[in-house]
Design an enzyme around this catalytic site. Structure first.
Site, mmCIF file in Angstrom:
data_model
loop_
_atom_site.group_PDB
_atom_site.id
_atom_site.type_symbol
_atom_site.label_atom_id
_atom_site.label_comp_id
_atom_site.label_asym_id
_atom_site.label_seq_id
_atom_site.Cartn_x
_atom_site.Cartn_y
_atom_site.Cartn_z
ATOM 1 N N GLY A 111 25.847 -59.249 87.973
ATOM 2 C CA GLY A 111 25.475 -59.726 88.441
ATOM 3 C C GLY A 111 25.400 -60.723 89.856
ATOM 4 N N SER A 112 25.009 -61.459 91.284
ATOM 5 C CA SER A 112 25.883 -61.905 92.108
ATOM 6 C C SER A 112 25.629 -62.829 91.940
ATOM 7 C CB SER A 112 23.554 -62.405 93.109
ATOM 8 O OG SER A 112 24.506 -62.767 93.945
#
Length: 131
Positions: free
Chosen positions: A61-62
């Site tokens: 993810g981010s």
């Protein structure tokens, strides 16, 4: 038993282990206010990582996930320690910023040795996992 590992973020943490065979995204995957996994598709959905030794293959993810981990530490909802099979920069940065002990690359197959709720100590000063 004692397992060697690589140190990512120094410190010591102890608690019941929470094991996942799936990577975890902290941004959108974990509620920093409660420490619960909120990603409905993740096997740990609904479970709290607060005070646990979190064993995951890695993160996903981010990059904002690092700040979610930091916020969890401020909220006292963070895991006691993190063990990744192979750490990546998002979780590593978050653990370092938050002061959460973190290790990776264990010398043994922990997914085959550890089961949920087993008491585990992560010594990220010496690079050891004990259970």
């Amino acid at each position: 038993m004692e397992v060697d590992c690589r140190v990512i973020s120094r410190g010591k943490g102890r608690g019941p282990v929470l094991v996942s065979t799936e990577p975890l995204s902290f941004l959108g995957g974990v509620d920093p206010g409660t420490g619960r996994v909120i990603d409905q598709k993740h096997p740990l959905h609904g479970r709290s990582i607060r005070g646990k030794v979190l064993l995951i293959p890695g993160g996903k993810g981010s990059t904002v996930g690092s700040y979610v981990i930091f916020q969890m530490a401020k909220n006292e909802t963070a895991p006691a320690a993190i063990i990744c099979l192979n750490a990546e920069p998002i979780i590593a940065t978050g653990a370092i910023m938050a002061g959460i002990p973190m290790v990776d690359r264990p010398s043994e197959d922990l997914l085959g040795l550890l089961e949920d709720s087993m008491e585990v100590e992560v010594d990220a000063d010496e690079g050891k996992i004990r259970f």
